[in-house]
Design a protein around this motif. Structure first.
Motif, PDB file in Angstrom:
ATOM      1  N   ALA A  74      48.045  33.880  47.551  1.00 39.63           N
ATOM      2  CA  ALA A  74      49.154  33.041  47.094  1.00 39.63           C
ATOM      3  C   ALA A  74      50.042  32.625  48.260  1.00 39.63           C
ATOM      4  O   ALA A  74      50.648  31.550  48.244  1.00 39.63           O
ATOM      5  CB  ALA A  74      49.972  33.775  46.042  1.00 39.63           C
ATOM      6  N   GLY A  88      48.794  25.516  39.970  1.00 38.27           N
ATOM      7  CA  GLY A  88      48.129  26.457  40.860  1.00 38.27           C
ATOM      8  C   GLY A  88      47.124  27.290  40.089  1.00 38.27           C
ATOM      9  O   GLY A  88      47.377  27.688  38.949  1.00 38.27           O
ATOM     10  N   SER A 109      49.897  39.531  45.057  1.00 33.72           N
ATOM     11  CA  SER A 109      50.946  38.555  45.320  1.00 33.72           C
ATOM     12  C   SER A 109      52.249  39.050  44.708  1.00 33.72           C
ATOM     13  O   SER A 109      52.265  39.995  43.920  1.00 33.72           O
ATOM     14  CB  SER A 109      50.565  37.183  44.757  1.00 33.72           C
ATOM     15  N   THR A 111      56.617  37.884  43.592  1.00 32.85           N
ATOM     16  CA  THR A 111      57.480  36.827  43.060  1.00 32.85           C
ATOM     17  C   THR A 111      57.820  35.781  44.112  1.00 32.85           C
ATOM     18  O   THR A 111      57.793  34.574  43.844  1.00 32.85           O
ATOM     19  CB  THR A 111      58.771  37.437  42.496  1.00 32.85           C
ATOM     20  N   ASP A 113      56.219  34.604  46.505  1.00 35.81           N
ATOM     21  CA  ASP A 113      55.140  33.671  46.812  1.00 35.81           C
ATOM     22  C   ASP A 113      55.175  32.442  45.896  1.00 35.81           C
ATOM     23  O   ASP A 113      54.726  31.359  46.285  1.00 35.81           O
ATOM     24  CB  ASP A 113      53.780  34.362  46.664  1.00 35.81           C
ATOM     25  N   TYR A 114      55.700  32.603  44.692  1.00 36.02           N
ATOM     26  CA  TYR A 114      55.728  31.508  43.722  1.00 36.02           C
ATOM     27  C   TYR A 114      57.081  30.809  43.675  1.00 36.02           C
ATOM     28  O   TYR A 114      57.152  29.627  43.320  1.00 36.02           O
ATOM     29  CB  TYR A 114      55.351  32.051  42.340  1.00 36.02           C
ATOM     30  N   GLN A 115      58.130  31.532  44.017  1.00 38.45           N
ATOM     31  CA  GLN A 115      59.465  30.937  43.996  1.00 38.45           C
ATOM     32  C   GLN A 115      59.595  29.774  44.973  1.00 38.45           C
ATOM     33  O   GLN A 115      60.345  28.825  44.731  1.00 38.45           O
ATOM     34  CB  GLN A 115      60.520  32.000  44.319  1.00 38.45           C
ATOM     35  N   TYR A 119      55.763  24.147  41.655  1.00 38.67           N
ATOM     36  CA  TYR A 119      54.635  23.791  40.803  1.00 38.67           C
ATOM     37  C   TYR A 119      55.084  23.788  39.337  1.00 38.67           C
ATOM     38  O   TYR A 119      55.975  24.530  38.939  1.00 38.67           O
ATOM     39  CB  TYR A 119      53.492  24.782  40.970  1.00 38.67           C
ATOM     40  N   PHE A 122      51.388  27.910  37.030  1.00 38.06           N
ATOM     41  CA  PHE A 122      50.414  28.722  37.754  1.00 38.06           C
ATOM     42  C   PHE A 122      49.510  29.401  36.724  1.00 38.06           C
ATOM     43  O   PHE A 122      49.972  30.208  35.920  1.00 38.06           O
ATOM     44  CB  PHE A 122      51.105  29.792  38.605  1.00 38.06           C
ATOM     45  N   LEU A 137      59.593  32.124  35.853  1.00 36.11           N
ATOM     46  CA  LEU A 137      58.712  31.193  36.563  1.00 36.11           C
ATOM     47  C   LEU A 137      57.515  30.842  35.674  1.00 36.11           C
ATOM     48  O   LEU A 137      57.064  31.672  34.874  1.00 36.11           O
ATOM     49  CB  LEU A 137      58.210  31.807  37.873  1.00 36.11           C
ATOM     50  N   ALA A 139      54.437  31.096  35.629  1.00 41.42           N
ATOM     51  CA  ALA A 139      53.249  31.791  36.131  1.00 41.42           C
ATOM     52  C   ALA A 139      52.734  32.701  35.020  1.00 41.42           C
ATOM     53  O   ALA A 139      53.424  33.656  34.637  1.00 41.42           O
ATOM     54  CB  ALA A 139      53.589  32.600  37.377  1.00 41.42           C
TER      55      ALA A 139
END
Length: 256
Positions: A74, A88, A109, A111, A113-115, A119, A122, A137, A139
Motif C-alpha cells: 500500500a 484501489g 498496511s 491507516t 497508507d490510505y489517508q 481514492y 479501496f 476511510l 477501505a
C-alpha cells in the motif's frame, strides 16, 4: 480486474500465472482478454470503460510476488489526479482490522497508507470478516464469498460499490453464498426431562433460524446450563441421535 494474493501469487510458473498469463490468453482469448491481473508489487493504473467505450473509472492495483509477501504494498500507491473515480485494489492485512490476527501478516498496511490517497474506494482482500477496515476511510474487506467452517458464521457474499470522483463511496452488501454457518447458544434446559422434549426445543430454535435466511444451513448448537439430561448428553450416542433427528426434521445440511 483481480490482484494476486498469498494463495495465488503472481510469480512466473505459479498457478495464477498459468491461469492469467500470455499462454492462457492464447488458449482462451474469449474471456482472458477481458481480465487484467495485477501480479507485481508495482501498482498499475487501469482505465475502465463501459459497454459504449466511455471511460468510467480508474482501478489502481498491485499484487503479491510470492506466497509470503512481507512488503507494505500500500505504501507504493501514489496520489493520482483524475476526473474519474479512483479505486484501489490490494490483498493486504490492515493493522487494527477486526479478526486480522487470525490471518498471516502478509503485505501489511496501516491507516496512514490510505489517508494520504484521495481514492473513492479501496477494495481489500485477505481478512475473511466483512468490514470497514479503517474507520472513517472508504477501505473495505468484502470478506469471503462462502464461509468455510463454523468460525465463519453469518451471510457471505460481495460488495457493490457506486463510486463518484473525489467522494468516498459506501458499499452495499449482496449475499452470494449458498451455505450459511451459524452458531447458537441455548440455555434454560432444566425443565426438559426427556430426549424427545429436548429435540422439540432444539427443533423450534432451528426452525426459527431457518425462517430468517434463504441459504442452506449448517448449525452448531451450544447447550448451556443445568439439565437432568446431562449424563446422557455427555455420551456421544444421544448427541448423534439428536443431530440426525434435527437434520431430518428441520431440513438443514448439518447439526452439531
Amino acid at each position: 480486474l483481480c490482484a494476486a494474493g498469498n494463495h495465488d501469487p503472481g510469480a512466473p510458473g505459479s498457478r495464477a500465472a498459468r491461469l492469467f498469463g500470455d499462454a492462457a490468453l492464447a488458449r482462451t482469448p474469449s474471456w482472458r482478454e477481458r481480465v487484467h491481473f495485477f501480479d507485481t508489487r508495482t501498482p498499475q493504473a487501469i482505465v475502465v470503460s463501459d459497454e459504449r467505450g466511455q471511460e468510467v473509472g480508474v482501478v489502481v492495483g498491485a499484487g503479491h510476488a510470492t506466497s509470503k509477501e512481507g512488503e507494505n504494498l500500500a505504501a507504493r500507491f501514489h496520489r493520482i489526479e483524475s476526473a474519474l473515480p479512483l479505486v484501489g485494489l490490494l490483498h493486504t492485512q490492515v493493522d487494527g482490522a477486526a479478526a486480522a490476527g487470525e490471518h498471516q501478516r502478509y503485505a501489511p498496511s496501516a491507516t496512514k497508507d490510505y489517508q494520504r490517497l484521495s481514492y473513492s474506494y479501496f477494495a481489500l482482500g485477505h481478512v475473511h470478516l466483512r468490514q470497514q477496515a479503517i474507520s472513517g476511510l472508504p477501505a473495505w474487506y468484502a470478506g469471503n464469498l462462502q464461509g468455510r467452517n463454523a468460525r465463519e458464521t453469518g451471510p457471505k457474499g460481495g460488495l457493490i460499490v457506486e463510486a463518484e470522483a473525489r467522494a468516498a463511496a459506501t458499499p452495499t452488501f449482496v449475499p452470494f453464498a449458498p451455505v450459511r454457518w451459524e452458531r447458537i447458544s441455548i440455555a434454560g434446559l432444566s425443565e426438559l426431562g426427556s430426549a424427545a422434549e429436548l429435540c422439540d426445543r432444539l427443533a423450534a430454535v432451528i426452525l426459527e433460524q431457518r425462517g430468517q435466511c434463504t441459504e442452506e444451513l449448517v448449525l452448531r448448537l451450544d447447550l448451556a446450563g443445568p439439565t437432568p439430561l446431562y449424563a446422557q448428553l455427555s455420551g456421544s450416542d444421544m448427541r448423534h441421535a439428536l443431530e440426525e433427528e434435527l437434520v431430518a426434521h428441520a431440513d438443514v445440511l448439518e447439526v452439531e
